[in-house]
Design an enzyme around this catalytic site. Sequence first.
Site, PDB file in Angstrom:
ATOM      1  N   ARG A 107      41.144  75.035  65.629  1.00 12.77           N
ATOM      2  CA  ARG A 107      41.989  74.502  64.200  1.00 12.77           C
ATOM      3  C   ARG A 107      43.429  73.978  64.563  1.00 12.77           C
ATOM      4  NH1 ARG A 107      41.804  79.682  60.881  1.00 12.77           N
ATOM      5  NH2 ARG A 107      42.845  78.759  59.259  1.00 12.77           N
ATOM      6  N   LYS A 125      51.066  80.018  54.332  1.00 10.18           N
ATOM      7  CA  LYS A 125      51.364  78.978  53.142  1.00 10.18           C
ATOM      8  C   LYS A 125      50.497  79.704  52.015  1.00 10.18           C
ATOM      9  CE  LYS A 125      48.780  75.916  55.168  1.00 10.18           C
ATOM     10  NZ  LYS A 125      48.502  76.686  56.389  1.00 10.18           N
ATOM     11  N   ARG A 134      45.977  66.895  53.885  1.00  5.69           N
ATOM     12  CA  ARG A 134      45.755  67.461  55.397  1.00  5.69           C
ATOM     13  C   ARG A 134      45.741  66.287  56.531  1.00  5.69           C
ATOM     14  NH1 ARG A 134      43.710  72.597  55.236  1.00  5.69           N
ATOM     15  NH2 ARG A 134      43.487  73.557  57.250  1.00  5.69           N
ATOM     16  N   ARG A 171      44.343  88.989  59.949  1.00  3.78           N
ATOM     17  CA  ARG A 171      44.136  88.787  58.567  1.00  3.78           C
ATOM     18  C   ARG A 171      42.765  89.195  58.147  1.00  3.78           C
ATOM     19  NH1 ARG A 171      44.689  82.747  56.072  1.00  3.78           N
ATOM     20  NH2 ARG A 171      43.363  82.422  58.118  1.00  3.78           N
ATOM     21  N   ARG A 204      37.572  86.199  58.262  1.00  9.54           N
ATOM     22  CA  ARG A 204      37.141  84.908  58.073  1.00  9.54           C
ATOM     23  C   ARG A 204      36.502  84.425  59.337  1.00  9.54           C
ATOM     24  NH1 ARG A 204      41.655  81.271  54.938  1.00  9.54           N
ATOM     25  NH2 ARG A 204      41.324  79.899  56.587  1.00  9.54           N
TER      26      ARG A 204
HETATM   27  P1  AP5 Z   1      48.298  83.379  55.111  1.00  9.64           P
HETATM   28  O1  AP5 Z   1      49.184  83.373  53.929  1.00  9.64           O
HETATM   29  O2  AP5 Z   1      46.620  83.597  55.013  1.00  9.64           O
HETATM   30  O3  AP5 Z   1      48.201  81.994  55.842  1.00  9.64           O
HETATM   31  P2  AP5 Z   1      48.029  80.385  55.617  1.00  9.64           P
HETATM   32  O4  AP5 Z   1      48.746  79.652  56.249  1.00  9.64           O
HETATM   33  O5  AP5 Z   1      47.421  80.374  54.050  1.00  9.64           O
HETATM   34  O6  AP5 Z   1      46.658  80.217  56.581  1.00  9.64           O
HETATM   35  P3  AP5 Z   1      45.230  79.712  56.305  1.00  9.64           P
HETATM   36  O7  AP5 Z   1      44.572  79.967  57.411  1.00  9.64           O
HETATM   37  O8  AP5 Z   1      44.421  80.011  55.084  1.00  9.64           O
HETATM   38  O9  AP5 Z   1      45.533  77.913  56.310  1.00  9.64           O
HETATM   39  P4  AP5 Z   1      44.619  76.864  56.705  1.00  9.64           P
HETATM   40  O10 AP5 Z   1      45.522  75.759  56.145  1.00  9.64           O
HETATM   41  O11 AP5 Z   1      44.167  77.000  58.080  1.00  9.64           O
HETATM   42  O12 AP5 Z   1      43.365  77.213  56.090  1.00  9.64           O
HETATM   43  P5  AP5 Z   1      42.715  76.713  54.609  1.00  9.64           P
HETATM   44  O13 AP5 Z   1      42.404  77.926  53.701  1.00  9.64           O
HETATM   45  O14 AP5 Z   1      43.569  75.675  53.694  1.00  9.64           O
HETATM   46  O15 AP5 Z   1      48.763  84.410  56.305  1.00  9.64           O
HETATM   47  C1  AP5 Z   1      47.940  84.585  57.318  1.00  9.64           C
HETATM   48  C2  AP5 Z   1      48.170  85.953  57.533  1.00  9.64           C
HETATM   49  O16 AP5 Z   1      49.369  86.558  57.811  1.00  9.64           O
HETATM   50  C3  AP5 Z   1      47.541  87.013  56.382  1.00  9.64           C
HETATM   51  O17 AP5 Z   1      47.053  88.297  56.887  1.00  9.64           O
HETATM   52  C4  AP5 Z   1      49.028  87.529  55.806  1.00  9.64           C
HETATM   53  O18 AP5 Z   1      48.940  88.591  55.280  1.00  9.64           O
HETATM   54  C5  AP5 Z   1      49.746  87.558  56.912  1.00  9.64           C
HETATM   55  N1  AP5 Z   1      51.298  86.999  56.636  1.00  9.64           N
HETATM   56  C6  AP5 Z   1      51.576  86.120  55.842  1.00  9.64           C
HETATM   57  N2  AP5 Z   1      52.838  85.856  55.731  1.00  9.64           N
HETATM   58  C7  AP5 Z   1      53.512  86.997  56.659  1.00  9.64           C
HETATM   59  C8  AP5 Z   1      54.767  87.359  56.940  1.00  9.64           C
HETATM   60  N3  AP5 Z   1      55.793  86.752  56.461  1.00  9.64           N
HETATM   61  N4  AP5 Z   1      54.894  88.484  57.864  1.00  9.64           N
HETATM   62  C9  AP5 Z   1      53.775  89.001  58.341  1.00  9.64           C
HETATM   63  N5  AP5 Z   1      52.386  88.758  57.912  1.00  9.64           N
HETATM   64  C10 AP5 Z   1      52.359  87.772  57.122  1.00  9.64           C
HETATM   65  O19 AP5 Z   1      41.672  75.882  54.744  1.00  9.64           O
HETATM   66  C11 AP5 Z   1      40.367  76.413  55.557  1.00  9.64           C
HETATM   67  C12 AP5 Z   1      39.578  75.374  56.005  1.00  9.64           C
HETATM   68  O20 AP5 Z   1      38.900  74.436  54.857  1.00  9.64           O
HETATM   69  C13 AP5 Z   1      40.137  74.151  56.980  1.00  9.64           C
HETATM   70  O21 AP5 Z   1      40.240  74.927  58.306  1.00  9.64           O
HETATM   71  C14 AP5 Z   1      39.390  73.157  56.849  1.00  9.64           C
HETATM   72  O22 AP5 Z   1      38.074  73.251  57.721  1.00  9.64           O
HETATM   73  C15 AP5 Z   1      38.958  73.178  55.422  1.00  9.64           C
HETATM   74  N6  AP5 Z   1      39.692  72.227  54.582  1.00  9.64           N
HETATM   75  C16 AP5 Z   1      40.769  72.708  53.581  1.00  9.64           C
HETATM   76  N7  AP5 Z   1      41.369  71.763  53.130  1.00  9.64           N
HETATM   77  C17 AP5 Z   1      40.804  70.634  53.703  1.00  9.64           C
HETATM   78  C18 AP5 Z   1      41.263  69.216  53.490  1.00  9.64           C
HETATM   79  N8  AP5 Z   1      42.262  68.772  52.636  1.00  9.64           N
HETATM   80  N9  AP5 Z   1      40.729  68.453  54.158  1.00  9.64           N
HETATM   81  C19 AP5 Z   1      39.647  68.747  55.065  1.00  9.64           C
HETATM   82  N10 AP5 Z   1      39.510  70.127  55.214  1.00  9.64           N
HETATM   83  C20 AP5 Z   1      39.919  70.899  54.477  1.00  9.64           C
END
Ligand code: AP5
Length: 259
Positions: free
Chosen positions: A199, A39, A116, A155, A188
Site C-alpha cells: 500500500r 485521515k 487517489r 488498528r 483489516r
Molecule cells: P485511521 O484514521 O484509520 O487512518 P487512515 O489515514 O484513515 O488510514 P486508512 O488505512 O483507512 O487509509 P487508506 O487511505 O489506506 O484506506 P481507505 O480506507 O481509504 O488511523 C489509523 C490508526 O491510527 C487507527 O487505529 C487510529 O485509531 C490510530 N490513530 C489515528 N490518529 C492517531 C493519533 N493522532 N495518535 C495515535 N493513533 C492514532 O481505502 C482502503 C482501500 O480501498 C485502498 O487501499 C484501495 O484499495 C481502495 N480504495 C479506496 N479509495 C479508492 C480510490 N479512490 N481509488 C481506488 N481504490 C480505492
Amino acid sequence: MDTNRQGWFSGGEADCGPEAPLPSRPARLVLLGPPGVGKGTQAKLLCQSLRACHLSTGDLLRSAKCDGASSPAMKQALAAMQRGELISDELVIDMVRERTQCLSCLGGFLLDGFPRTVRQAKALEEILFELDVELDAALSFELPLEQIVSRLGGRRTCARCQAVYHMSSHPPLAADVCDLCQGPLVQRDDDRPESIRVRMQVYERETEPLVDYYRQHGKLRRVSAAGDPQEILRRTLKQLGERRRTAARSARTSYLQSP
Ligand code: AP5
C-alpha cells in the site's frame, strides 16, 4: 452528521433523514495522506466541528463487501474486488458520480480516499465545476513512516459499524468488542505487514503526486499528523481559519477594485 451517510452508501437519491442544522458556510475539503496517517480519525473530528459529512471511498468499498452493492458502479466494483483486482479510476469516478448529490449538499463534505490519483483529481474538478461547487482546500496529513506503520499495525476496526480503534492509543473498553455496537473488532486484511508495504508503494507512486497537483492549484494545506487527535484537529482548524480569512480578504480586495 457523520453517522447518517445514506446518500453516500446507497446512492445520491437516498434519504439522509432529519436535517442536522446546516453550517453557515459549508466546508468542502479533500483529505490526503498515506494509509494510516489518521485521515479517518481526523475526518470524524472535523465533521463534528464543521458539521460536514465524512465521505470515504474505502468505507464505501468495505460496506459493499459486507452488505452487498447498491448501485451499478458499486456492483462492478464488488465484482472487480471479488476477482482480486484493484478498483480502476473509471470505476471509482463512476461510483462518485452516482453520489453527486452528496457533493452539492449544503452541509459540505470531507472526501477521504478520493481522489487517489491525478486522474481522479481531474474528474473531481470536472464534477465540482458542473455542480458549481468550489473546493476549499486539500489537507495533506504528514507523519514519519515508522509512526504510520505503528498506527496501522495496532488498528482494529468494528466488523459491524466500521468504528476504528487502536490497541494502545485508543483501545476499546472490553477487549475485541466495539464500544458502540458490541460488534467484533478485527484487523483489516490490508493492515497486515505484507499488505502495508504494498500500500505504501502504491501510495508513493499514485497518490503522492496529488500533493503537487493541489499545491499548483493553490489549494494545498500541509498539516503535521503528530500528537494526539485533538491536537491535530486544533492545528487543522487553525490552518483552515487562515485560509478562509485569506480568501475573504482577496474577495473583498477584488470587489473594491472592480469598476
Ligand atoms: P485511521 O484514521 O484509520 O487512518 P487512515 O489515514 O484513515 O488510514 P486508512 O488505512 O483507512 O487509509 P487508506 O487511505 O489506506 O484506506 P481507505 O480506507 O481509504 O488511523 C489509523 C490508526 O491510527 C487507527 O487505529 C487510529 O485509531 C490510530 N490513530 C489515528 N490518529 C492517531 C493519533 N493522532 N495518535 C495515535 N493513533 C492514532 O481505502 C482502503 C482501500 O480501498 C485502498 O487501499 C484501495 O484499495 C481502495 N480504495 C479506496 N479509495 C479508492 C480510490 N479512490 N481509488 C481506488 N481504490 C480505492
